[in-house]
Design an enzyme around this catalytic site. Structure first.
Site, PDB file in Angstrom:
ATOM      1  N   GLU A   1      41.660  27.479  33.329  1.00 33.84           N
ATOM      2  CA  GLU A   1      42.985  27.748  33.881  1.00 33.84           C
ATOM      3  C   GLU A   1      43.632  26.516  34.536  1.00 33.84           C
ATOM      4  O   GLU A   1      44.492  26.646  35.397  1.00 33.84           O
ATOM      5  CB  GLU A   1      42.907  28.886  34.893  1.00 33.84           C
ATOM      6  CG  GLU A   1      42.520  30.213  34.257  1.00 33.84           C
ATOM      7  CD  GLU A   1      42.741  31.366  35.220  1.00 33.84           C
ATOM      8  OE1 GLU A   1      43.705  32.118  35.000  1.00 33.84           O
ATOM      9  OE2 GLU A   1      41.977  31.491  36.192  1.00 33.84           O
TER      10      GLU A   1
ATOM     11  N   HIS B   1      44.905  40.039  38.692  1.00 31.46           N
ATOM     12  CA  HIS B   1      44.130  38.812  38.563  1.00 31.46           C
ATOM     13  C   HIS B   1      43.978  38.084  39.908  1.00 31.46           C
ATOM     14  O   HIS B   1      42.868  37.970  40.411  1.00 31.46           O
ATOM     15  CB  HIS B   1      44.833  37.928  37.513  1.00 31.46           C
ATOM     16  CG  HIS B   1      44.213  36.585  37.281  1.00 31.46           C
ATOM     17  ND1 HIS B   1      44.605  35.754  36.260  1.00 31.46           N
ATOM     18  CD2 HIS B   1      43.246  35.910  37.944  1.00 31.46           C
ATOM     19  CE1 HIS B   1      43.898  34.636  36.305  1.00 31.46           C
ATOM     20  NE2 HIS B   1      43.064  34.707  37.311  1.00 31.46           N
TER      21      HIS B   1
ATOM     22  N   HIS C   1      41.302  34.511  43.538  1.00 31.80           N
ATOM     23  CA  HIS C   1      41.258  35.955  43.278  1.00 31.80           C
ATOM     24  C   HIS C   1      41.004  36.664  44.608  1.00 31.80           C
ATOM     25  O   HIS C   1      40.335  37.691  44.645  1.00 31.80           O
ATOM     26  CB  HIS C   1      40.137  36.278  42.285  1.00 31.80           C
ATOM     27  CG  HIS C   1      40.154  35.425  41.042  1.00 31.80           C
ATOM     28  ND1 HIS C   1      39.021  35.127  40.340  1.00 31.80           N
ATOM     29  CD2 HIS C   1      41.179  34.822  40.389  1.00 31.80           C
ATOM     30  CE1 HIS C   1      39.336  34.361  39.293  1.00 31.80           C
ATOM     31  NE2 HIS C   1      40.639  34.145  39.303  1.00 31.80           N
TER      32      HIS C   1
ATOM     33  N   HIS D   1      44.417  28.250  43.402  1.00 32.89           N
ATOM     34  CA  HIS D   1      44.420  29.488  42.611  1.00 32.89           C
ATOM     35  C   HIS D   1      43.193  30.286  42.998  1.00 32.89           C
ATOM     36  O   HIS D   1      42.073  29.789  42.915  1.00 32.89           O
ATOM     37  CB  HIS D   1      44.381  29.200  41.115  1.00 32.89           C
ATOM     38  CG  HIS D   1      44.002  30.434  40.319  1.00 32.89           C
ATOM     39  ND1 HIS D   1      44.721  31.605  40.407  1.00 32.89           N
ATOM     40  CD2 HIS D   1      42.970  30.684  39.484  1.00 32.89           C
ATOM     41  CE1 HIS D   1      44.149  32.530  39.632  1.00 32.89           C
ATOM     42  NE2 HIS D   1      43.077  31.993  39.060  1.00 32.89           N
TER      43      HIS D   1
END
Ligand code: MN
Length: 242
Positions: free
Chosen positions: A74, A165, A95, A93
């Site tokens: 990613e 996500h 979760h 980024h």
């Protein structure tokens, strides 16, 4: 080691974000190599808690890393946000668990805490990957096109959610992006608790901007406390045979 200070701080950021419950075995954090640079530093494909300075790879804005080590799938999240947002010097980024529920319901994540004034400008937008990849994708941002879509959803904001996500948090410095990622998680927890009790009163955009300006000068204090909780491995000496 090249990019010494950036590398040192990025290793610390990885460990802080794990310690604060934002990253686990997954997720990543990157830093742009200075204002205006079209390159950024991001670990090779590795759990964030294990990242050392030797694992950091210089990537370009196509998401291509120098060398032949395996990059994160990613990495396009970082590349396309840096391309779209010259003001952004760091990207997280994650979760992080309290945030994800707000990506799958019709209640937007909004600022309920003065420490999360950066969330108050607007209801936090949610990236819907089905608009780009249909209804059978793996939900991952595995191409530049998907990265561009996410960057469009983020627009000029500090945080965007990714449906089912996770989320991204950006900042004008590594410390600011880390701060925002941690307080996005804390705010999500507080908002859910408030909604279980009653109807929350959210910060107005004006309150958010004022609180953010005041809190902005405190980001270093948070970093110092969080930094003190984690150990980072010694950087191997240049030229050592290890
Ligand atoms: Mn992810």
């Amino acid at each position: 080691m090249a990019h010494g200070n950036d590398a040192h701080d990025l290793v610390a950021a990885n460990r802080i974000l794990v310690d604060q419950g934002v990253l686990d075995a997954f997720g990543h954090v990157s830093v742009r190599l200075g204002p205006g640079s079209d390159r950024f530093l991001l670990s090779r494909n590795l759990a964030p808690g294990l990242v050392t300075a030797a694992d950091l790879l210089v990537h370009d804005l196509d998401g291509t890393p120098e060398g032949d080590q395996r990059p994160y799938l990613e990495r396009f999240i970082h590349a396309e946000i840096y391309r779209a947002r010259p003001d952004v010097l760091a990207v997280v980024h994650s979760h992080s668990p309290a945030v994800v529920p707000f990506s799958v319901v019709d209640v937007p994540l909004r600022a309920v805490l003065h420490m999360a004034g950066f969330l108050a400008a607007r209801p936090t937008p949610v990236f819907e990957i089905r608009e780009y990849a249909g209804d059978a994708s793996d939900l991952l941002i595995t191409s530049a096109e998907l990265g561009r879509g996410l960057a469009r959803t983020l627009d000029t904001g500090a945080v965007a959610l990714m449906r089912g996500h996770g989320s991204v948090a950006v900042g004008a410095s590594l410390r600011e992006a880390v701060y925002r990622a941690v307080y996005t998680e804390i705010n999500a927890r507080a908002q859910a608790e408030a909604m279980a009790l009653g109807t929350p009163t959210y910060l107005t955009p004006g309150e958010g901007a004022s609180a953010d300006a005041t809190v902005g000068s405190q980001v270093d204090r948070a970093w110092g406390v969080w930094r003190d909780r984690v150990s980072t491995p010694a950087t191997p000496e240049a030229g050592s045979a290890r």
